[in-house]
Design a protein around this motif. Structure first.
Motif, PDB file in Angstrom:
ATOM      1  N   ALA A  74       7.826  33.558  -2.302  1.00 16.52           N
ATOM      2  CA  ALA A  74       9.022  34.033  -1.490  1.00 16.52           C
ATOM      3  C   ALA A  74       9.464  32.911  -0.502  1.00 16.52           C
ATOM      4  N   ILE A  75      10.909  32.839   0.062  1.00 17.95           N
ATOM      5  CA  ILE A  75      11.264  31.926   0.813  1.00 17.95           C
ATOM      6  C   ILE A  75      11.748  32.297   1.989  1.00 17.95           C
ATOM      7  N   GLU A  76      12.057  33.381   2.102  1.00 15.01           N
ATOM      8  CA  GLU A  76      12.695  33.862   3.425  1.00 15.01           C
ATOM      9  C   GLU A  76      11.623  34.531   4.248  1.00 15.01           C
ATOM     10  N   PRO A  77      11.759  34.229   5.672  1.00 15.39           N
ATOM     11  CA  PRO A  77      10.376  34.544   6.320  1.00 15.39           C
ATOM     12  C   PRO A  77      10.003  36.006   6.406  1.00 15.39           C
ATOM     13  N   GLN A  78      11.019  36.860   6.042  1.00 18.08           N
ATOM     14  CA  GLN A  78      10.775  38.138   6.142  1.00 18.08           C
ATOM     15  C   GLN A  78      10.163  38.520   4.903  1.00 18.08           C
ATOM     16  N   ARG A  79      10.590  38.208   3.856  1.00 15.00           N
ATOM     17  CA  ARG A  79      10.056  38.246   2.467  1.00 15.00           C
ATOM     18  C   ARG A  79       8.764  37.744   2.392  1.00 15.00           C
ATOM     19  N   ILE A  80       8.410  36.755   2.847  1.00 16.94           N
ATOM     20  CA  ILE A  80       7.100  36.022   2.878  1.00 16.94           C
ATOM     21  C   ILE A  80       6.184  36.947   3.749  1.00 16.94           C
ATOM     22  N   ASP A  81       6.597  37.476   4.887  1.00 16.17           N
ATOM     23  CA  ASP A  81       5.554  38.519   5.439  1.00 16.17           C
ATOM     24  C   ASP A  81       5.189  39.738   4.755  1.00 16.17           C
ATOM     25  N   GLU A  82       6.311  40.258   3.921  1.00 16.48           N
ATOM     26  CA  GLU A  82       6.296  41.716   3.276  1.00 16.48           C
ATOM     27  C   GLU A  82       5.381  41.265   2.254  1.00 16.48           C
ATOM     28  N   ALA A  83       5.534  40.006   1.466  1.00 18.32           N
ATOM     29  CA  ALA A  83       4.738  39.990   0.339  1.00 18.32           C
ATOM     30  C   ALA A  83       3.144  39.680   0.831  1.00 18.32           C
ATOM     31  N   HIS A  84       2.984  38.787   1.720  1.00 16.65           N
ATOM     32  CA  HIS A  84       1.618  38.763   2.197  1.00 16.65           C
ATOM     33  C   HIS A  84       1.080  40.027   2.580  1.00 16.65           C
ATOM     34  N   ARG A  85       1.655  40.966   3.121  1.00 13.40           N
ATOM     35  CA  ARG A  85       0.987  42.383   3.359  1.00 13.40           C
ATOM     36  C   ARG A  85       0.643  42.928   2.529  1.00 13.40           C
ATOM     37  N   SER A  86       1.545  42.962   1.205  1.00 19.88           N
ATOM     38  CA  SER A  86       1.140  43.598   0.178  1.00 19.88           C
ATOM     39  C   SER A  86       0.030  42.869  -0.607  1.00 19.88           C
ATOM     40  N   VAL A  93      -0.565  29.178  -1.684  1.00 22.77           N
ATOM     41  CA  VAL A  93       0.646  28.320  -1.419  1.00 22.77           C
ATOM     42  C   VAL A  93       0.939  28.083   0.210  1.00 22.77           C
ATOM     43  N   CYS A  94       1.125  29.331   0.988  1.00 19.48           N
ATOM     44  CA  CYS A  94       1.320  29.242   2.099  1.00 19.48           C
ATOM     45  C   CYS A  94       0.559  28.562   3.022  1.00 19.48           C
ATOM     46  N   ARG A  95      -1.095  28.864   2.536  1.00 21.38           N
ATOM     47  CA  ARG A  95      -1.973  28.384   3.397  1.00 21.38           C
ATOM     48  C   ARG A  95      -2.011  26.900   3.469  1.00 21.38           C
ATOM     49  N   LEU A  96      -1.602  26.211   1.987  1.00 21.16           N
ATOM     50  CA  LEU A  96      -1.672  25.043   1.896  1.00 21.16           C
ATOM     51  C   LEU A  96      -0.321  24.210   2.544  1.00 21.16           C
ATOM     52  N   PHE A  97       0.943  24.789   2.226  1.00 21.19           N
ATOM     53  CA  PHE A  97       1.986  24.222   2.687  1.00 21.19           C
ATOM     54  C   PHE A  97       2.556  24.649   4.006  1.00 21.19           C
ATOM     55  N   GLY A  98       1.990  25.725   4.530  1.00 21.85           N
ATOM     56  CA  GLY A  98       2.405  26.233   5.731  1.00 21.85           C
ATOM     57  C   GLY A  98       3.472  27.212   5.478  1.00 21.85           C
ATOM     58  N   ARG A  99       3.918  27.972   6.340  1.00 28.52           N
ATOM     59  CA  ARG A  99       5.058  29.033   6.530  1.00 28.52           C
ATOM     60  C   ARG A  99       5.418  29.118   7.890  1.00 28.52           C
ATOM     61  N   PRO A 100       6.954  29.721   7.980  1.00 29.25           N
ATOM     62  CA  PRO A 100       7.274  29.992   9.224  1.00 29.25           C
ATOM     63  C   PRO A 100       6.320  30.948   9.851  1.00 29.25           C
ATOM     64  N   GLY A 101       6.290  30.582  11.114  1.00 29.91           N
ATOM     65  CA  GLY A 101       4.934  31.631  11.639  1.00 29.91           C
ATOM     66  C   GLY A 101       5.379  31.139  13.179  1.00 29.91           C
ATOM     67  N   ARG A 102       4.286  31.546  14.140  1.00 27.27           N
ATOM     68  CA  ARG A 102       4.156  31.513  15.530  1.00 27.27           C
ATOM     69  C   ARG A 102       3.114  30.382  16.014  1.00 27.27           C
ATOM     70  N   GLY A 103       1.791  30.274  15.226  1.00 28.56           N
ATOM     71  CA  GLY A 103       0.926  29.720  15.666  1.00 28.56           C
ATOM     72  C   GLY A 103       0.285  28.714  14.753  1.00 28.56           C
ATOM     73  N   PRO A 104      -0.459  27.807  14.899  1.00 31.47           N
ATOM     74  CA  PRO A 104      -1.334  26.821  14.294  1.00 31.47           C
ATOM     75  C   PRO A 104      -1.634  27.132  12.940  1.00 31.47           C
ATOM     76  N   GLU A 105      -2.213  28.374  13.140  1.00 30.71           N
ATOM     77  CA  GLU A 105      -2.597  28.674  11.631  1.00 30.71           C
ATOM     78  C   GLU A 105      -1.686  29.089  10.456  1.00 30.71           C
ATOM     79  N   ASP A 106      -0.265  28.880  10.764  1.00 33.25           N
ATOM     80  CA  ASP A 106       0.757  29.104  10.062  1.00 33.25           C
ATOM     81  C   ASP A 106       1.275  27.475   9.646  1.00 33.25           C
ATOM     82  N   TRP A 107       0.767  26.648  10.332  1.00 36.06           N
ATOM     83  CA  TRP A 107       1.349  25.487   9.928  1.00 36.06           C
ATOM     84  C   TRP A 107       0.821  24.686   8.759  1.00 36.06           C
ATOM     85  N   SER A 108       1.470  23.699   8.245  1.00 40.64           N
ATOM     86  CA  SER A 108       1.124  23.080   7.034  1.00 40.64           C
ATOM     87  C   SER A 108      -0.237  22.095   7.237  1.00 40.64           C
TER      88      SER A 108
END
Ligand code: ZN
Length: 229
Positions: A74-86, A93-108
């Motif tokens: 997924a590319i859209e932040p909302q779709r990423i969150d939905e996909a991760h929930r499911s 991929v997001c753990r390695l390259f990061g994702r739009p988020g709020r905290g350091p755990e989301d950083w690349s």
């Protein structure tokens, strides 16, 4: 932080962006910048680290499932969150390259420097083309434009850093797979490149037996000998 160098060598002509018309598309990855040094200001050709990282992320997403990694694709932040929930968790991929988020755990966890070249400035040619009308594919009157290319065999070098953590042994192979894929898929429409990792054997302790051949293979050029280079 674990650091290693990645060298990229052009196998085909690569297009240099900057002043290139829209018709070339958005994935022209080589650009110029002004550098000021002892000799005054000059233009240099380089590949932005953000472009290389973007291609690596795309490669990792595409390859992940085949090699037992997870990707939300997924590319859209909302779709990423939905996909991760499911998926009951953040994908590899997001753990390695990061994702739009709020905290350091989301950083690349991966940092990619700009790729610079010793001689790209001397290894370039300018080709003048005729602009085509998109709808009829006929030449438009007076619509000439110039495109700059870097010659095959030109080398660029940059540094890749990956944060050392509990899961680096899990995620590093995915990064190496993404680098290896550069050799086949190139830099988007920018052109085909070879890639080589120079790690001074620092990655040995972080790569399990099942990934040893991948790492060894990445330490030498892939296309050398095939295309008379
Ligand atoms: Zn994800």
């Amino acid at each position: 932080m674990i650091r290693f160098r990645v060298r990229l060598r052009t196998v085909s002509f690569l297009t240099v962006g900057g002043g290139v018309p829209e018709v070339m598309g958005a994935d022209v990855v080589h650009v110029r910048k002004k550098v000021v040094d002892g000799d005054g200001a000059r233009d240099v050709i380089y590949i932005p680290g953000s472009s290389v990282k973007g291609v690596l992320r795309t490669n990792a997403s595409r390859l992940a499932a085949s090699y037992g990694f997870t990707s939300c694709n997924a590319i859209e932040p909302q779709r990423i969150d939905e996909a991760h929930r499911s998926m009951n968790g953040v994908c590899d991929v997001c753990r390695l390259f990061g994702r739009p988020g709020r905290g350091p755990e989301d950083w690349s966890r991966v940092f990619v420097s700009d790729f610079t070249s010793e001689d790209a400035d001397k290894r370039r040619m300018v080709v003048t083309r005729v602009s085509l009308d998109d709808s009829t594919l006929t030449a438009r009157k007076g619509a000439l434009y110039s495109i700059e290319h870097v010659l095959p065999g030109t080398e660029f070098s940059g540094e890749v850093r990956i944060e050392e953590g509990d899961d680096v042994k899990v995620l590093l192979p995915l990064l190496l797979l993404a680098i290896a894929e550069l050799r086949l898929s190139g830099l988007g429409r920018g052109g085909l490149v070879d890639a080589k990792v120079e790690d001074g054997n620092r990655l040995d302790r972080l790569v399990g037996d099942e990934w040893r051949a991948l790492l060894e293979g990445l330490r030498s050029w892939f296309w050398e000998g095939w295309l008379g280079s």
